[in-house]
Enzyme design. Structure first.
Site, PDB file in Angstrom:
ATOM      1  N   ARG A  39       0.862  -1.185   0.000  1.00  0.00           N
ATOM      2  CA  ARG A  39       0.000   0.000   0.000  1.00  0.00           C
ATOM      3  C   ARG A  39       0.893   1.227   0.000  1.00  0.00           C
ATOM      4  O   ARG A  39       1.519   1.546   1.012  1.00  0.00           O
ATOM      5  CB  ARG A  39      -0.924   0.009   1.229  1.00  0.00           C
ATOM      6  CG  ARG A  39      -1.863   1.215   1.315  1.00  0.00           C
ATOM      7  CD  ARG A  39      -2.683   1.134   2.585  1.00  0.00           C
ATOM      8  NE  ARG A  39      -3.688   2.195   2.657  1.00  0.00           N
ATOM      9  CZ  ARG A  39      -3.482   3.400   3.200  1.00  0.00           C
ATOM     10  NH1 ARG A  39      -2.286   3.693   3.716  1.00  0.00           N
ATOM     11  NH2 ARG A  39      -4.448   4.288   3.233  1.00  0.00           N
ATOM     12  N   SER A 108     -12.454  -3.666   3.114  1.00  0.00           N
ATOM     13  CA  SER A 108     -12.493  -3.003   4.418  1.00  0.00           C
ATOM     14  C   SER A 108     -13.940  -2.778   4.840  1.00  0.00           C
ATOM     15  O   SER A 108     -14.777  -2.390   4.028  1.00  0.00           O
ATOM     16  CB  SER A 108     -11.770  -1.653   4.355  1.00  0.00           C
ATOM     17  OG  SER A 108     -10.404  -1.814   4.058  1.00  0.00           O
ATOM     18  N   LYS A 135      -4.918   5.848   9.236  1.00  0.00           N
ATOM     19  CA  LYS A 135      -6.242   6.148   8.691  1.00  0.00           C
ATOM     20  C   LYS A 135      -6.776   7.425   9.337  1.00  0.00           C
ATOM     21  O   LYS A 135      -7.727   7.403  10.112  1.00  0.00           O
ATOM     22  CB  LYS A 135      -7.209   4.980   8.941  1.00  0.00           C
ATOM     23  CG  LYS A 135      -6.933   3.754   8.094  1.00  0.00           C
ATOM     24  CD  LYS A 135      -7.256   4.001   6.623  1.00  0.00           C
ATOM     25  CE  LYS A 135      -7.081   2.728   5.795  1.00  0.00           C
ATOM     26  NZ  LYS A 135      -7.395   2.951   4.357  1.00  0.00           N
TER      27      LYS A 135
END
Length: 212
Positions: A39, A108, A135
């Protein structure tokens, strides 16, 4: 195809990270990481594909799974084992159409409704359990959502968000058997030792809960 899903079913520890040196990746998977996700929001497509060569090779040599974040097209181009998408990314049906039936698709989830609505995926991630800088702006869901997943989510599913050796116990006690981590390994001085400690915390706490 079944081999990938068999390995996913056995997986306990899932690492999400950006482009990393090969030595870091080898230490993490040697330490017990079963799934590694690339990621890197700041990387170009070319940089992702270049990094993916190392991720894929290291994962394959250790029997781990390699997943690409967000981009099913890059997952195919990188010959990854699968792709992970968020609620606001490529829709699951579109991701599945791109990667095909043989690759893994993960999703998710952040609420009971999203868990209950998850269809056409091979696994879900549930969280963030605790607030995490990876996040920003995403509120922590707490352990109650983990309890919901333990009752209603299809296997396999992974708890995610602020999980480390210290917080793994309450997460497992709430019903999780698998965890996704980022900083607990990427910020560790010894990623291999960190992975081993996390895996021991997950498995050890599960055994303690099961015998209680």
């Amino acid at each position: 195809m079944s081999d990938r899903r068999d390995r996913l079913a056995r997986a306990r520890l899932y690492l999400v990270c950006d482009r990393r040196p090969e030595a870091f990746l080898r230490a993490a998977v040697d330490g017990g990481v079963d799934v590694v996700q690339l990621r890197d929001k700041d990387a170009t497509d070319e940089q992702v594909l270049e990094a993916a060569k190392v991720f894929r090779r290291v994962a394959a040599e250790h029997g781990a799974l390699f997943v690409v974040n967000d981009r099913p097209d890059l997952a195919v181009a990188a010959d990854a084992d699968g792709v992970h998408v968020g609620q606001d990314d490529t829709p699951v049906a579109d991701a599945r159409a791109i990667v095909g039936p043989e690759r893994i698709v993960g999703l998710s989830t952040h609420s009971p409704d999203q868990i209950d609505a998850a269809r056409g995926v091979d696994y879900i991630a549930v969280g963030p359990v605790y607030a995490t800088p990876t996040k920003p702006g995403r509120p922590a869901v707490g352990l109650e959502l983990i309890r919901h997943a333990a009752t209603y989510a299809p296997e396999p599913w992974f708890a995610i968000g602020g999980i480390d050796r210290r917080t793994a116990g309450p997460v497992v006690a709430a019903g999780a058997r698998r965890a996704v981590v980022v900083r607990a390994i990427t910020e560790a001085d010894d990623p291999g030792a960190a992975a081993r400690a996390l895996r021991e915390a997950l498995v050890g706490e599960e055994a303690r809960v099961g015998s209680a």
